[in-house]
Design an enzyme around this catalytic site. Structure first.
Site, PDB file in Angstrom:
ATOM      1  CD  GLU A 184      -2.950  -0.922   0.168  1.00  0.00           C
ATOM      2  OE1 GLU A 184      -3.437   0.206  -0.006  1.00  0.00           O
ATOM      3  OE2 GLU A 184      -3.209  -1.908  -0.572  1.00  0.00           O
ATOM      4  CB  SER A 223     -47.831 -37.496  31.507  1.00  0.00           C
ATOM      5  OG  SER A 223     -49.014 -37.914  30.952  1.00  0.00           O
TER       6      SER A 223
END
Length: 762
Positions: free
Chosen positions: A103, A404
């Site tokens: 860069e 149940s």
């Protein structure tokens, strides 16, 4: 021979005066251009259009909060930008070298503007007659990336470029090169919602930027030129080409030898199979997010918290696999004909509509939760079948009838009230007047049969409805309501007889957590999902304390735990669970009226796992739907996988102080030598609740009646020395039953009567 043309100088002879005019004109143009540029430079930040670089002194970029599993593996991020700030000194040196070389190779030489690069870019652009080359330095890119509104990369004007350059010069005057590079590497967009090199390293390679090799560092350095184009997940071939260009730059700048460069070019692009576990435990993550959002608000999405949760990723994935496999098996007809469109058919019909957020889906749904018994830590949570289609968490947000699976609460209240498990009640028809102008409510057992006298232990593991109702009515509905509150049920449980077989709506997570009481021999653990929350520096900002509640003493709890183990050893889950496991376990099946809901909640000494299967809008799943058939196999598959990686725990120790007697299970009395061998069994008792008489039925003298060898029950105590006929209390017979079902459910009453709709059965 062709004549040679004269040169331009030969053809055009400039007088000294003309040359002076041209030279003066050239310098005039240059001076004018310099004056214009100087004026533009001075006006670049007019009207305070440039940001103040003082902000960098307190630079605090938004960082996504990271959600981790209990073992430290990253699950996902919470925030718009995935970013984790890492100091420059902790980054791999090859990362810094790759970015600087690619860069801005003169980064450590210029003062914010690389004039060599400016002149080179001007020449290239003039030759190409287009913007073929830029000249932004790392410092200029940093300015553009931080102040996106003031220095927008979309603005191609000269003034924007001058603003960028001027801010870069100011940054260079105040901050060191290393500080600038550190800010840049933590700020830059590297595609895939990853901002900064640490987030990108984790996202692409599944490891920290501290540990990247040369090829991986070059791959990251290749991305800023065009983050979407060079995204290694999206365009791996282009990414490799650009990576190799970066490696060539490192070679040309003397940072790699030619041989090293070629070796790293041959290195394969090894992306992690999953940069995180974002597609795993989505309902759990949302459950955690909601809790943290309520506590931290918007800071949750920008402050970079580290959130360590209770989730066990291996257990979670086992739960997801087991539940989905079971749902697909039901849809395939493996357990009998399935008459509705399958989930896959729904997906095919949906086409390309994308994600939705339905509260109610048309296909078969399910939930599954695993809790560490002693701590309450949620190890797995599946809140539905498809988070993208429906974010409604059925484990924490729905209300369902437990059927149940509620019965152990009724039986626990009875054990605490002094009923021994050998207490005999009669499984026979029961008819209660609901309203004077309606037929009586006649609840029935799932198999539509009655088996006569039996012990409470047997009635529980065979899940006989009529005995549970009679038992609860003897205790009194309010006693069972109070017991449910002790077990952590926060929803309203109306004091009516149908609650004893699970007619009251519950939050599934609470129902499952109630079973930690049995796994822990009396202590209920409150479910929790967050271990701690740390800030960026590692300081703990929140650490919820585990909570537990004493529900039963160890002796009463052991009796209930042992009775629930019989569900697996002899009862409704023996085939789907007991015959297929090699570790100690108990549990309870559940099926509501008409097969709308099926459940199985099972536990071991260290884990409680529960699951539910049904439709969001309640309807019959299939004929003969049972919790032991449809739900329990998923529990078994998941827990077997868990215990392949986890040590099998020892069974629950029997508390001191309990007594044991040889009991005749047909009468509930102490067995005699004359009782048939197949009716003998060993029962445990809280001292003082043992039967005092011997079996009066199996005697050489016939049915002598009365109590042999013991006194009758103490006044006001349950009849523990003789069979009870299970007749309900007179003050409850004929009491109106209030319907407790959801308004979305259009039940037609229980079998054999027109009482409350959707009253559960097994």
């Amino acid at each position: 021979m062709a004549r040679r043309l004269p040169s331009f100088r030969a053809r055009v002879r400039l007088t000294p005066r003309a040359r002076r005019i041209i030279l003066v004109s050239f310098f005039a143009v240059v001076a004018f251009m310099l004056a214009v540029l100087t004026a533009a430079w001075n006006r670049a930040c007019a009207g305070n259009s440039c940001p103040s670089i003082a902000e960098l002194g307190v630079y605090d970029p938004n960082q996504a909060s990271k959600v981790y599993a209990a073992d430290g593996r990253l699950i996902t991020d919470l925030g718009q930008e995935r970013r984790t700030v890492v100091p420059l000194a902790e980054m791999s040196p090859v990362v810094k070298a790759a970015f600087v070389t690619t860069e801005d190779k003169r980064f450590y030489e210029h003062h914010g503007i690389d004039w060599y690069r400016v002149l080179g870019a001007v020449r290239s652009n003039l030759v190409e007659m287009r913007m073929a080359e830029g000249f932004s330095t790392i410092t200029m890119q940093l300015a553009r990336n931080i102040w996106t509104e003031d220095i927008s990369g979309r603005d191609k004007s000269l003034r924007r470029k001058l603003r960028e350059a001027k801010v870069a010069r100011e940054i260079e005057e105040k901050y060191s090169k290393d500080r600038i590079l550190e800010l840049y590497l933590n700020q830059i967009d590297l595609g895939n919602r990853a901002f900064g090199v640490e987030a990108a390293s984790q996202r692409y390679f599944g490891k920290s930027v501290r540990d990247l090799n040369v090829a991986e560092a070059a791959t990251l350095a290749a991305i800023p030129k065009a983050p979407s184009r060079y995204n290694p997940r999206k365009n791996p071939n282009l990414s490799i080409q650009r990576r190799n260009t970066v490696l060539n730059l490192l070679r040309d700048n003397g940072l790699l030898s030619p041989d090293e460069a070629e070796r790293w070019k041959a290195y394969p692009l090894l992306l992690s199979s999953s940069s995180d576990y974002s597609g795993t435990a989505e309902y759990f993550v949302e459950f955690v997010r909601q809790q943290l959002d309520a506590r931290f608000g918007s800071d949750l999405y920008r402050s970079g918290f580290r959130i360590y949760t209770t989730l066990d990723l291996d257990t979670q994935q086992a739960a997801e696999r087991a539940l989905e496999a079971r749902l697909e098996a039901i849809e395939s007809g493996a357990d009998g004909k399935f008459e509705y469109p399958t989930y896959q058919q729904y997906q095919n019909s949906k086409g390309d509509e994308g994600d939705r957020d339905l509260r109610s889906t048309p296909y078969l749904q399910g939930l599954m939760v695993t809790i560490e018994a002693k701590t309450g830590q949620i190890r797995a949570m599946v809140g539905g079948r498809d988070f993208g289609d429906s974010k409604f968490n059925r484990a924490t947000q729905s209300l369902r009838q437990p059927g149940s699976t509620f019965k152990p609460i009724t039986y626990s209240a009875a054990i605490e009230a002094g009923y021994p498990l050998s207490h005999v009640m009669v499984d026979d028809s029961l008819s209660l007047i609901v309203k004077p102008d309606e037929p009586p409510w006649t609840p029935m057992n799932y198999d539509l049969k009655y088996e006569g006298p039996m012990t409470l232990r047997r009635a529980l593991y065979l899940s006989r409805n009529t005995i549970a109702i009679k038992l609860g009515m003897e205790l009194g509905e309010q006693a069972v309501v109070s017991e449910a509150a002790k077990f952590g049920i926060s929803t309203r449980v109306p004091p009516v007889p149908s609650i004893h077989i699970g007619s009251a709506d519950v939050i599934p997570l609470e129902m499952i957590a109630a079973y930690t009481t049995f796994a822990n021999l009396g202590t209920r653990s409150v479910p929790n999902s967050i271990l701690r929350v740390e800030d960026r520096s590692g300081k703990i900002v929140w650490q919820p304390a585990p909570r537990s509640v004493a529900v039963l003493d160890s002796a009463h709890a052991w009796l209930m735990t042992d009775a629930l183990r019989d569900v697996v050893r002899h009862g409704t889950a023996v085939g789907s669970v007991g015959a297929r496991i090699n570790f100690p376990a108990g549990g309870k099946t559940g099926t509501t009226n008409d097969g709308f809901d099926v459940w199985y909640i099972g536990f071991t000494p260290d884990l409680v796992t529960g699951l539910w299967i049904g439709f969001d809008q309640p309807r019959k799943i299939k004929s003969n739907a049972q919790g032991g058939v449809l739900a329990a196999p998923a529990w078994t598959a998941m827990m077997r996988e868990v215990y392949e990686r986890r040590a099998i725990p020892a069974a629950w120790p029997r508390p001191a102080g309990l007594t044991a007697l040889d009991i005749d299970k047909t009468t509930g009395y102490k067995a005699t030598p004359f009782c048939p061998k197949d009716v003998h069994y060993i029962e445990s008792f809280i001292p003082g609740t043992e039967p005092t008489g011997f079996c009066p039925i199996h005697s050489p003298f016939g049915n002598v009646g009365g109590v042999m060898g013991g006194a009758g029950p103490a006044p006001g105590q349950p009849p523990s020395t003789a069979p009870a006929i299970g007749v309900p209390r007179t003050d409850t017979v004929g009491a109106p039953l209030v319907p407790t079902t959801r308004t979305t459910q259009g039940g037609t009453g229980v079998m054999g009567g027109t009482g409350p709709p959707a009253t559960p059965r097994q």
